[in-house]
Design an enzyme around this catalytic site. Sequence first.
Site, PDB file in Angstrom:
ATOM      1  N   GLY A  51       0.863  -1.176   0.000  1.00 20.31           N
ATOM      2  CA  GLY A  51       0.000   0.000   0.000  1.00 20.31           C
ATOM      3  C   GLY A  51       0.895   1.220   0.000  1.00 20.31           C
ATOM      4  O   GLY A  51       1.740   1.353  -0.878  1.00 20.31           O
ATOM      5  N   GLU A  52       0.745   2.032   0.994  1.00 17.26           N
ATOM      6  CA  GLU A  52       1.566   3.238   1.098  1.00 17.26           C
ATOM      7  C   GLU A  52       2.043   3.364   2.551  1.00 17.26           C
ATOM      8  O   GLU A  52       1.241   3.599   3.457  1.00 17.26           O
ATOM      9  CB  GLU A  52       0.734   4.452   0.654  1.00 17.26           C
ATOM     10  CG  GLU A  52       1.457   5.756   0.758  1.00 17.26           C
ATOM     11  CD  GLU A  52       2.860   5.722   0.146  1.00 17.26           C
ATOM     12  OE1 GLU A  52       3.011   5.390  -1.036  1.00 17.26           O
ATOM     13  OE2 GLU A  52       3.814   6.021   0.891  1.00 17.26           O
ATOM     14  N   SER A  53       3.346   3.176   2.728  1.00 19.06           N
ATOM     15  CA  SER A  53       3.881   3.124   4.091  1.00 19.06           C
ATOM     16  C   SER A  53       3.670   4.443   4.840  1.00 19.06           C
ATOM     17  O   SER A  53       3.483   4.437   6.059  1.00 19.06           O
ATOM     18  CB  SER A  53       5.366   2.762   4.059  1.00 19.06           C
ATOM     19  OG  SER A  53       6.094   3.722   3.311  1.00 19.06           O
ATOM     20  N   CYS A  89       6.148  -5.291   0.620  1.00 17.20           N
ATOM     21  CA  CYS A  89       6.274  -3.974  -0.002  1.00 17.20           C
ATOM     22  C   CYS A  89       6.147  -2.866   1.056  1.00 17.20           C
ATOM     23  O   CYS A  89       7.055  -2.711   1.865  1.00 17.20           O
ATOM     24  CB  CYS A  89       5.279  -3.831  -1.146  1.00 17.20           C
ATOM     25  SG  CYS A  89       5.803  -2.590  -2.326  1.00 17.20           S
ATOM     26  N   ARG A  93      12.739   3.424  -0.121  1.00 14.32           N
ATOM     27  CA  ARG A  93      11.407   3.481  -0.741  1.00 14.32           C
ATOM     28  C   ARG A  93      11.521   3.805  -2.228  1.00 14.32           C
ATOM     29  O   ARG A  93      12.433   4.507  -2.641  1.00 14.32           O
ATOM     30  CB  ARG A  93      10.538   4.553  -0.075  1.00 14.32           C
ATOM     31  CG  ARG A  93      10.169   4.255   1.359  1.00 14.32           C
ATOM     32  CD  ARG A  93       9.329   5.377   1.962  1.00 14.32           C
ATOM     33  NE  ARG A  93       8.089   5.587   1.245  1.00 14.32           N
ATOM     34  CZ  ARG A  93       7.723   6.747   0.706  1.00 14.32           C
ATOM     35  NH1 ARG A  93       8.488   7.805   0.813  1.00 14.32           N
ATOM     36  NH2 ARG A  93       6.570   6.841   0.077  1.00 14.32           N
ATOM     37  N   ILE A 130       5.720  -3.161  -7.339  1.00 17.97           N
ATOM     38  CA  ILE A 130       4.939  -1.946  -7.580  1.00 17.97           C
ATOM     39  C   ILE A 130       5.497  -0.836  -6.694  1.00 17.97           C
ATOM     40  O   ILE A 130       5.333  -0.861  -5.466  1.00 17.97           O
ATOM     41  CB  ILE A 130       3.447  -2.176  -7.260  1.00 17.97           C
ATOM     42  CG1 ILE A 130       2.895  -3.353  -8.066  1.00 17.97           C
ATOM     43  CG2 ILE A 130       2.645  -0.902  -7.539  1.00 17.97           C
ATOM     44  CD1 ILE A 130       1.517  -3.819  -7.613  1.00 17.97           C
ATOM     45  N   ARG A 131       6.172   0.107  -7.307  1.00 22.24           N
ATOM     46  CA  ARG A 131       6.824   1.198  -6.546  1.00 22.24           C
ATOM     47  C   ARG A 131       7.530   0.602  -5.318  1.00 22.24           C
ATOM     48  O   ARG A 131       7.338   1.033  -4.181  1.00 22.24           O
ATOM     49  CB  ARG A 131       5.810   2.276  -6.158  1.00 22.24           C
ATOM     50  CG  ARG A 131       5.086   2.856  -7.355  1.00 22.24           C
ATOM     51  CD  ARG A 131       4.232   4.047  -6.985  1.00 22.24           C
ATOM     52  NE  ARG A 131       5.077   5.174  -6.639  1.00 22.24           N
ATOM     53  CZ  ARG A 131       4.911   5.932  -5.548  1.00 22.24           C
ATOM     54  NH1 ARG A 131       3.942   5.683  -4.696  1.00 22.24           N
ATOM     55  NH2 ARG A 131       5.712   6.930  -5.317  1.00 22.24           N
ATOM     56  N   HIS A 142       4.868  -8.608  -4.194  1.00 26.17           N
ATOM     57  CA  HIS A 142       3.482  -8.852  -3.764  1.00 26.17           C
ATOM     58  C   HIS A 142       3.011 -10.284  -4.084  1.00 26.17           C
ATOM     59  O   HIS A 142       2.267 -10.475  -5.049  1.00 26.17           O
ATOM     60  CB  HIS A 142       2.548  -7.901  -4.504  1.00 26.17           C
ATOM     61  CG  HIS A 142       2.634  -6.483  -4.081  1.00 26.17           C
ATOM     62  ND1 HIS A 142       1.821  -5.939  -3.120  1.00 26.17           N
ATOM     63  CD2 HIS A 142       3.441  -5.484  -4.500  1.00 26.17           C
ATOM     64  CE1 HIS A 142       2.111  -4.661  -2.960  1.00 26.17           C
ATOM     65  NE2 HIS A 142       3.090  -4.361  -3.785  1.00 26.17           N
ATOM     66  N   GLU A 161       0.705 -11.907  -2.858  1.00 26.98           N
ATOM     67  CA  GLU A 161      -0.753 -12.035  -2.739  1.00 26.98           C
ATOM     68  C   GLU A 161      -1.459 -11.753  -4.056  1.00 26.98           C
ATOM     69  O   GLU A 161      -2.665 -11.946  -4.178  1.00 26.98           O
ATOM     70  CB  GLU A 161      -1.277 -11.091  -1.635  1.00 26.98           C
ATOM     71  CG  GLU A 161      -1.315  -9.606  -1.978  1.00 26.98           C
ATOM     72  CD  GLU A 161       0.055  -8.923  -1.929  1.00 26.98           C
ATOM     73  OE1 GLU A 161       1.073  -9.620  -1.764  1.00 26.98           O
ATOM     74  OE2 GLU A 161       0.096  -7.693  -2.070  1.00 26.98           O
TER      75      GLU A 161
HETATM   76  N1  GLN Z   1       5.940   2.996  -2.424  1.00 33.17           N
HETATM   77  C1  GLN Z   1       5.115   2.502  -1.379  1.00 33.17           C
HETATM   78  C2  GLN Z   1       5.566   3.005  -0.008  1.00 33.17           C
HETATM   79  O1  GLN Z   1       6.526   3.678   0.091  1.00 33.17           O
HETATM   80  C3  GLN Z   1       5.074   0.983  -1.350  1.00 33.17           C
HETATM   81  C4  GLN Z   1       4.362   0.470  -2.578  1.00 33.17           C
HETATM   82  C5  GLN Z   1       3.667  -0.838  -2.379  1.00 33.17           C
HETATM   83  O2  GLN Z   1       3.382  -1.279  -1.262  1.00 33.17           O
HETATM   84  N2  GLN Z   1       3.286  -1.457  -3.470  1.00 33.17           N
HETATM   85  O3  GLN Z   1       4.949   2.694   0.964  1.00 33.17           O
END
Ligand code: GLN
Length: 206
Positions: A58-60, A90, A119, A148-149, A185, A187
């Site tokens: 997700g987004e940390s 992630c 990150r 993903i990112r 990921h 999942e």
């Molecule tokens: N770039 C996101 C972060 O810094 C992580 C991306 C992801 O969980 N797919 O949290």
Amino acid sequence: MAGRPSVSRNTGPVVGVLALQGDFREHLAVLSSLGADARPVRRPAELSEIGGLVIPGGESTVMDKLSRAFGLAEPLKDAIRSGLPVYGTCAGLIMIADTVLDAISGQQSLGGLDISVRRNAFGSQLDSFETDLDIPVLGAPPVHAVFIRAPIVEAAGPDVRVLSSLPDGRVVAVEQGSLLGTSFHPEMTGDTRFHEYFLDRVRAAQ
Ligand code: GLN
């Protein structure tokens, strides 16, 4: 571990998925498909009911803010210190890293894993990609990994075991004690071996 709930009746271990933000539903579905009693975790009291925890992608930065706002960050740190098995994917890997590089101002992690993660390590030209990775602890065939990112593990302490690296040597899967982390990921791909590996660790800790 003493005091930790073990196995719910007729099912596998009770495993929480931190459900503040991110793709927690996908993890709940995979864990349930493997026979675990998988539950979303949003409140501190729910931590006492689980034998393991997945922190999703997700987004940390958001997960960090929400976990502190909801009073979960300190109980989560305590649980990690007391040996709760945790699997971070992630953003979840970022959350359990001791040091976060390229963090936003004020960003905190829960810590526990003696690593530095960077990150968004692949830069904007390669935000997302997929590749096959050899993961010796999972055996053949290779794992199809979706990034993903994604973060990269830039440095790891002596107690950290590297489970997989990209062909250029960058580390993308690690474990240390009861903590497991992947930059990618599992999942999302239908390959359940990482979740099975984690469930084995949860069972072993009980
Ligand atoms: N770039 C996101 C972060 O810094 C992580 C991306 C992801 O969980 N797919 O949290």
